[in-house]
Design an enzyme around this catalytic site. Structure first.
Site, mmCIF file in Angstrom:
data_model
loop_
_atom_site.group_PDB
_atom_site.id
_atom_site.type_symbol
_atom_site.label_atom_id
_atom_site.label_comp_id
_atom_site.label_asym_id
_atom_site.label_seq_id
_atom_site.Cartn_x
_atom_site.Cartn_y
_atom_site.Cartn_z
ATOM 1 N N ASP A 84 0.875 -1.124 0.018
ATOM 2 C CA ASP A 84 -0.042 0.173 -0.036
ATOM 3 C C ASP A 84 0.810 1.355 -0.064
ATOM 4 O O ASP A 84 0.324 2.396 -0.052
ATOM 5 C CB ASP A 84 -1.122 -0.105 1.269
ATOM 6 C CG ASP A 84 -0.430 -0.068 2.624
ATOM 7 O OD1 ASP A 84 0.979 -0.074 2.569
ATOM 8 O OD2 ASP A 84 -1.134 0.141 3.440
ATOM 9 N N SER A 85 2.328 1.242 -0.027
ATOM 10 C CA SER A 85 3.055 2.249 -0.324
ATOM 11 C C SER A 85 2.783 2.973 -1.512
ATOM 12 O O SER A 85 3.231 3.955 -1.864
ATOM 13 C CB SER A 85 4.377 1.898 -0.158
ATOM 14 O OG SER A 85 4.891 0.700 -0.951
ATOM 15 N N ASP B 192 -1.261 -6.453 -0.248
ATOM 16 C CA ASP B 192 -1.484 -5.665 0.960
ATOM 17 C C ASP B 192 -2.895 -5.254 1.317
ATOM 18 O O ASP B 192 -3.395 -4.598 0.548
ATOM 19 C CB ASP B 192 -0.563 -4.358 0.965
ATOM 20 C CG ASP B 192 0.487 -3.973 2.255
ATOM 21 O OD1 ASP B 192 0.205 -4.934 2.957
ATOM 22 O OD2 ASP B 192 1.079 -3.087 2.012
ATOM 23 N N LYS C 26 -0.985 -9.458 3.168
ATOM 24 C CA LYS C 26 -0.398 -8.988 4.162
ATOM 25 C C LYS C 26 -1.140 -8.041 5.152
ATOM 26 O O LYS C 26 -1.846 -7.270 4.640
ATOM 27 C CB LYS C 26 0.736 -8.376 3.798
ATOM 28 C CG LYS C 26 1.737 -7.616 4.982
ATOM 29 C CD LYS C 26 2.967 -7.085 4.504
ATOM 30 C CE LYS C 26 2.956 -5.796 3.879
ATOM 31 N NZ LYS C 26 2.734 -4.810 4.750
ATOM 32 N N GLU D 152 -1.288 -5.467 8.697
ATOM 33 C CA GLU D 152 -0.466 -4.632 9.781
ATOM 34 C C GLU D 152 -0.867 -4.734 11.203
ATOM 35 O O GLU D 152 -2.486 -4.958 11.038
ATOM 36 C CB GLU D 152 -0.309 -3.315 9.450
ATOM 37 C CG GLU D 152 0.538 -2.910 8.216
ATOM 38 C CD GLU D 152 0.760 -1.490 7.845
ATOM 39 O OE1 GLU D 152 0.353 -0.367 8.824
ATOM 40 O OE2 GLU D 152 1.302 -1.128 6.884
ATOM 41 N N GLU E 254 9.402 -4.314 10.161
ATOM 42 C CA GLU E 254 9.987 -3.066 9.752
ATOM 43 C C GLU E 254 10.580 -2.264 10.894
ATOM 44 O O GLU E 254 9.947 -1.998 11.964
ATOM 45 C CB GLU E 254 8.689 -2.363 9.139
ATOM 46 C CG GLU E 254 9.038 -1.201 8.544
ATOM 47 C CD GLU E 254 8.217 -0.488 7.699
ATOM 48 O OE1 GLU E 254 7.106 -1.135 7.275
ATOM 49 O OE2 GLU E 254 8.269 0.743 7.077
HETATM 50 O O1 KIV Z 1 3.420 -1.053 1.525
HETATM 51 C C1 KIV Z 1 4.628 -1.371 1.595
HETATM 52 O O2 KIV Z 1 5.571 -1.225 0.480
HETATM 53 C C2 KIV Z 1 5.161 -2.309 2.764
HETATM 54 C C3 KIV Z 1 6.669 -2.406 3.002
HETATM 55 C C4 KIV Z 1 7.319 -1.447 3.570
HETATM 56 C C5 KIV Z 1 7.024 -3.596 3.786
HETATM 57 O O3 KIV Z 1 4.472 -2.563 3.655
#
Ligand code: KIV
Length: 274
Positions: free
Chosen positions: A53-54, A92, A121, A123, A190
């Site tokens: 989600d970056s 994500d 994934k 968080e 992280e």
């Molecule tokens: O969203 C992302 O790119 C991430 C990485 C920083 C692990 O979660």
């Protein structure tokens, strides 16, 4: 630099990743958000692609990952899945798409898996363990994400190193154990001291820990593609190495990253760790 995948590389499976982990072979992960970079990263030999989600910051221009929606993630996961041939794809779950209930998390995960992800994934600490269990029981492999969790940036007070004092380190270890017991197969760690990441891996030997700013002691490494190519604007964290400076092309930079993670020269504890 010749780490390019053989045209015959078979699709990377969870079983294959677990074998690599058991043998002590480092697992490589990079982010990608579209078909072109997914193909390039796959062909350069990266084991796993994270549709992170970056993308909210790097593609959409937001100042954090908080505004990213599940529809955005489904769209980019589809793009990556079309370009990728053999890498393991992780989708994500964005902010607000899994916090409400296990059922909401299942709906969001199904959307990502149907878009082409092989794993999701999410968080968060121990409070996500019940959700991790619910998803894994239903055939969805889960990667947990501990330490600096960017979706909580406003609660954490910025992009700060986590687990620096004894109490913080113990909390991270406790949460990691709960997530491992709940069935998380993989865990992004992280921005935490190397010693803490090493302890998390030692406490949970069956889990594939993937570090970013967490030192050398994890089962694998992840970087944001734009960061390691140094196309991200602004100051980059110290755990990022500029692989573009060393290679003549994007392909070469990605191959150098794969080679450096595999041979243990990245991250360098003296330069990229805390
Ligand atoms: O969203 C992302 O790119 C991430 C990485 C920083 C692990 O979660």
């Amino acid at each position: 630099m010749n780490t390019a995948v053989e045209p015959s590389r078979k699709p990377i499976t969870l079983h294959r990743l677990r074998e690599m982990h058991a043998k002590g072979e480092k697992i490589t992960m990079l982010t990608a958000y579209d078909a072109t970079f997914a193909r390039l990263v796959d062909e350069a030999g990266v084991d796993t692609i994270l549709v992170g989600d970056s993308l909210g910051m790097l593609v959409q221009g937001h100042s954090s990952t908080v505004p990213v929606s599940i529809d955005d993630m489904v769209y980019h996961t589809r793009c990556v899945a079309r370009g990728n041939r053999t890498a393991w794809v992780i989708g994500d779950l964005p902010f607000g798409s899994y916090q409400e209930s296990r059922e909401q998390a299942l709906r969001s995960s199904v959307a990502l898996m149907q878009a082409g992800a092989h794993m999701v994934k999410l968080e968060g600490g121990g409070w996500t363990a019940e959700t991790v269990h619910f998803l894994t029981e239903r055939g969805i492999p889960v990667c947990a994400h501990l330490g600096l969790t960017p979706q909580s940036v406003h609660a954490l007070g910025g992009y700060r190193i986590q687990g620096r004092d004894e109490a913080g380190a113990q909390t991270l270890r406790k949460h990691a154990k709960a997530l491992a017991d709940a069935g998380a197969a993989m865990m992004v760690l992280e921005l935490m001291p190397s010693a803490v990441a090493r302890e998390v891996q030692a406490d949970n030997p069956g889990v594939m820990t993937i570090g970013i700013g967490a030192g050398q002691g994890t089962a694998g490494q992840v970087l944001v593609l734009h960061d390691m190519l140094h196309v991200t604007r602004g100051k980059l964290p110290r755990f990022v190495r500029n692989f573009m400076a060393e290679g003549g092309s994007v392909e070469d930079a990605v191959r150098r990253y794969v080679a450096a993670v595999k041979d243990g020269s990245f991250p360098d504890e003296a330069v990229h760790a805390y």
